[in-house]
Design a protein around this motif. Sequence first.
Motif, PDB file in Angstrom:
ATOM      1  N   TYR A  10      26.327  14.294  17.320  1.00 43.21           N
ATOM      2  CA  TYR A  10      27.541  13.508  17.141  1.00 43.21           C
ATOM      3  C   TYR A  10      27.768  13.404  15.616  1.00 43.21           C
ATOM      4  O   TYR A  10      27.824  12.180  15.114  1.00 43.21           O
ATOM      5  N   ALA A  11      27.705  14.486  15.037  1.00 50.21           N
ATOM      6  CA  ALA A  11      27.895  14.472  13.659  1.00 50.21           C
ATOM      7  C   ALA A  11      29.279  13.627  12.971  1.00 50.21           C
ATOM      8  O   ALA A  11      28.986  13.031  12.079  1.00 50.21           O
ATOM      9  N   ASP A  12      30.188  13.546  13.865  1.00 49.01           N
ATOM     10  CA  ASP A  12      31.230  12.898  13.268  1.00 49.01           C
ATOM     11  C   ASP A  12      31.233  11.380  13.253  1.00 49.01           C
ATOM     12  O   ASP A  12      31.758  10.561  12.819  1.00 49.01           O
ATOM     13  N   ARG A  13      30.010  10.982  14.170  1.00 46.01           N
ATOM     14  CA  ARG A  13      29.707   9.407  14.071  1.00 46.01           C
ATOM     15  C   ARG A  13      28.389   8.817  13.027  1.00 46.01           C
ATOM     16  O   ARG A  13      28.187   7.802  13.015  1.00 46.01           O
ATOM     17  N   VAL A  14      27.948   9.950  12.540  1.00 44.14           N
ATOM     18  CA  VAL A  14      26.894   9.635  11.657  1.00 44.14           C
ATOM     19  C   VAL A  14      26.923  10.023  10.265  1.00 44.14           C
ATOM     20  O   VAL A  14      27.594  11.261   9.951  1.00 44.14           O
ATOM     21  N   THR A  15      26.968   8.859   9.253  1.00 44.15           N
ATOM     22  CA  THR A  15      27.328   9.342   7.674  1.00 44.15           C
ATOM     23  C   THR A  15      25.985   9.544   7.089  1.00 44.15           C
ATOM     24  O   THR A  15      25.900  10.263   5.922  1.00 44.15           O
ATOM     25  N   ALA A  16      24.821   9.029   7.621  1.00 43.99           N
ATOM     26  CA  ALA A  16      23.653   9.090   6.870  1.00 43.99           C
ATOM     27  C   ALA A  16      22.270   8.940   7.888  1.00 43.99           C
ATOM     28  O   ALA A  16      22.601   8.342   8.961  1.00 43.99           O
ATOM     29  N   LEU A  17      21.364   9.643   7.660  1.00 45.17           N
ATOM     30  CA  LEU A  17      20.483   9.437   8.619  1.00 45.17           C
ATOM     31  C   LEU A  17      19.078   9.070   7.831  1.00 45.17           C
ATOM     32  O   LEU A  17      18.765   9.836   6.989  1.00 45.17           O
ATOM     33  N   ILE A  18      18.245   8.080   8.324  1.00 45.05           N
ATOM     34  CA  ILE A  18      16.923   7.670   7.967  1.00 45.05           C
ATOM     35  C   ILE A  18      15.971   7.838   8.999  1.00 45.05           C
ATOM     36  O   ILE A  18      16.267   7.136  10.193  1.00 45.05           O
ATOM     37  N   VAL A  19      15.110   8.666   8.947  1.00 49.03           N
ATOM     38  CA  VAL A  19      14.016   9.147   9.975  1.00 49.03           C
ATOM     39  C   VAL A  19      12.699   8.617   9.375  1.00 49.03           C
ATOM     40  O   VAL A  19      12.167   8.893   8.274  1.00 49.03           O
ATOM     41  N   GLU A  20      12.092   7.795  10.252  1.00 48.98           N
ATOM     42  CA  GLU A  20      10.734   7.091   9.972  1.00 48.98           C
ATOM     43  C   GLU A  20       9.577   7.725  10.586  1.00 48.98           C
ATOM     44  O   GLU A  20       9.462   7.555  11.600  1.00 48.98           O
ATOM     45  N   ASP A  21       8.947   8.585   9.738  1.00 47.11           N
ATOM     46  CA  ASP A  21       7.678   9.240  10.273  1.00 47.11           C
ATOM     47  C   ASP A  21       7.564   9.788  11.647  1.00 47.11           C
ATOM     48  O   ASP A  21       6.568   9.472  12.556  1.00 47.11           O
ATOM     49  N   ILE A  22       8.379  10.712  11.834  1.00 47.02           N
ATOM     50  CA  ILE A  22       8.323  11.701  13.024  1.00 47.02           C
ATOM     51  C   ILE A  22       8.705  12.945  12.708  1.00 47.02           C
ATOM     52  O   ILE A  22       9.537  13.182  12.081  1.00 47.02           O
ATOM     53  N   GLY A  23       8.015  13.784  13.450  1.00 48.74           N
ATOM     54  CA  GLY A  23       8.135  15.348  13.013  1.00 48.74           C
ATOM     55  C   GLY A  23       9.321  16.174  13.839  1.00 48.74           C
ATOM     56  O   GLY A  23      10.033  15.284  14.730  1.00 48.74           O
ATOM     57  N   ALA A  24       9.434  17.254  13.493  1.00 52.67           N
ATOM     58  CA  ALA A  24       9.999  18.030  14.484  1.00 52.67           C
ATOM     59  C   ALA A  24       9.439  18.816  15.570  1.00 52.67           C
ATOM     60  O   ALA A  24      10.038  19.341  16.515  1.00 52.67           O
TER      61      ALA A  24
END
Length: 187
Positions: A10-24
């Motif tokens: 939902y790229a149109d709903r999120v302007t910035a992302l903060i990910v805390e200590d989890i991998g891919a």
Amino acid sequence: MNAYQYAGRYADRVTALIVEDIGAVVDVDWSFTTSLPRHAPSRDALTSALGAAAPYLECSFRQFKDGWGFSFDIGDTVASQQALSGDHWKDWVSVSCPTLLIRGTRSDELAADHAREMIARRADQARLAELPAGHVVHHDAQAQFAAVRAFLSELGTPTRSVQAVGGMAEQGERPSGRAGLEPATRP
């Protein structure tokens, strides 16, 4: 992980992302969770049984008629952790908004080389902040967690009107009228 999956879909709903200590790529060891005490006669006994992990779980302590336990079901938590295991590169690279990946330098969950690979695969869209902490970075390095405000400030996002929703920055006021960068709460 849910935050970057949502941001990718939902790229149109999120302007910035903060990910805390989890991998891919996640290989969850749920032995910690299954070893948690299910019940204790008192809050002090529960705290003592948890040892060094107590500060991380204290917000989930609940008093019941017959003693103390947690606000969550351990079986449900294990099922959730099992569902996290897997390769999530497709989700990670599908995110198009600016992203701050925060890694605790003492974390058992996100290795330094994996975090650097995550940043490399997102080219100029993501940056890495490594803070002196374990897996629960916002708890262990509260003062240094100001990296979040700096990241949002550089994007021109007024931190007084930003909500943290599962790690995603969404513009607007909270329904209660409170403003500020606060931890997400359950609906």
